[in-house]
Design a protein around this motif. Structure first.
Motif, short mmCIF file in Angstrom:
data_model
loop_
_atom_site.label_atom_id
_atom_site.label_comp_id
_atom_site.label_asym_id
_atom_site.label_seq_id
_atom_site.Cartn_x
_atom_site.Cartn_y
_atom_site.Cartn_z
N ASP A 44 0.90 -1.73 -0.03
CA ASP A 44 0.21 -0.35 0.45
C ASP A 44 0.89 0.70 -0.06
O ASP A 44 0.08 2.36 -0.41
CB ASP A 44 -1.07 -0.01 1.66
CG ASP A 44 -2.05 -1.25 1.31
OD1 ASP A 44 -2.55 -1.56 0.02
OD2 ASP A 44 -2.59 -0.92 2.08
N ALA A 45 1.77 1.48 0.84
CA ALA A 45 2.59 2.30 0.82
C ALA A 45 3.19 2.93 -0.09
O ALA A 45 3.85 3.75 -1.13
CB ALA A 45 3.62 2.19 1.60
N VAL A 89 2.33 2.15 -3.34
CA VAL A 89 1.08 2.08 -5.00
C VAL A 89 1.13 3.61 -4.60
O VAL A 89 0.93 4.47 -5.12
CB VAL A 89 0.58 1.63 -4.50
CG1 VAL A 89 -1.43 2.04 -5.15
CG2 VAL A 89 0.33 -0.25 -4.99
N ASP A 90 0.95 3.82 -3.07
CA ASP A 90 0.31 5.12 -2.98
C ASP A 90 1.49 6.30 -2.90
O ASP A 90 1.77 7.82 -2.29
CB ASP A 90 0.00 5.50 -0.86
CG ASP A 90 -0.98 4.44 -0.67
OD1 ASP A 90 -2.17 4.87 -1.74
OD2 ASP A 90 -1.86 4.08 0.52
N GLY A 91 3.07 5.72 -2.92
CA GLY A 91 4.03 6.57 -2.64
C GLY A 91 4.74 7.29 -1.77
O GLY A 91 5.39 8.38 -1.58
N HIS A 92 4.21 6.57 -0.10
CA HIS A 92 4.87 6.47 0.80
C HIS A 92 6.08 6.41 1.20
O HIS A 92 6.08 5.07 1.30
CB HIS A 92 4.09 6.74 2.38
CG HIS A 92 2.65 7.34 1.83
ND1 HIS A 92 1.96 7.28 2.95
CD2 HIS A 92 1.81 7.80 0.69
CE1 HIS A 92 0.68 8.13 2.22
NE2 HIS A 92 0.78 8.33 1.55
#
Length: 169
Positions: free
Chosen positions: A114-115, A117-120
């Motif tokens: 998730d991180a 994909v979200d660019g975090h």
């Protein structure tokens, strides 16, 4: 357990027709144990299950549930079914999985994926380091290490490069 993804009839057909190993992903309940013992898949990955989830949102708490999981894992093993525990890359969870004599763990990769994909970037790096350390700890403890949840082509390629990872889901 809730039959959202598969029916009992599907299990029988798959068992009869597959030429590859069959792996159940299931909750650690008496009902699911009965189904597993009746069909004898190659492996059972024990996951937490809550009815309101669309998909599994986190790892199984083997530290908190070790008393219930120990006989469950033993019964699967006695039937020739490899038990796998879907857990976070947390040292306490990994160490308990080894003490429970589960031959396999599957590290939950959802937070990392998730991180990514979200660019975090910072969060992704921290999650990645937890996975790397967890995989090394698990392998050193004699566990076969699988990983999965939320993987895409990019993250699957990255994690498959870890020498400890034997399987992706």
């Amino acid at each position: 357990e809730d039959r959202r993804h598969i029916s009992d009839g599907d299990i029988a057909r798959l068992k009869a027709e597959l030429t590859r190993p069959l792996n159940f992903e299931m909750a650690a309940t008496d009902e699911m144990l009965g189904i597993a013992l009746r069909h004898v898949p190659n492996a059972c990955c024990l996951v937490p299950e809550r009815r309101e989830e669309l998909t599994t949102e986190g790892g199984l708490d083997v530290v908190g549930q070790h008393n219930a999981l120990a006989p469950f894992i033993a019964r699967l093993g006695d039937a020739g079914i490899r038990a796998s525990l879907f857990i976070s890359a947390d040292p306490a969870q990994i160490e308990m999985a080894a003490r429970l004599r589960a031959p396999v763990i599957e590290i939950h990769t959802g937070g990392w994926c998730d991180a990514v994909v979200d660019g975090h970037t910072a969060k992704a790096e921290a999650e990645w380091q937890r996975i790397v350390a967890g995989a090394a700890l698990a392998r050193a403890a004699g566990l076969e290490v699988h990983a999965g949840h939320g993987l895409d082509y990019q993250t699957a390629e990255t994690i498959s490069a870890l020498p400890e990872i034997a399987e992706l889901n």
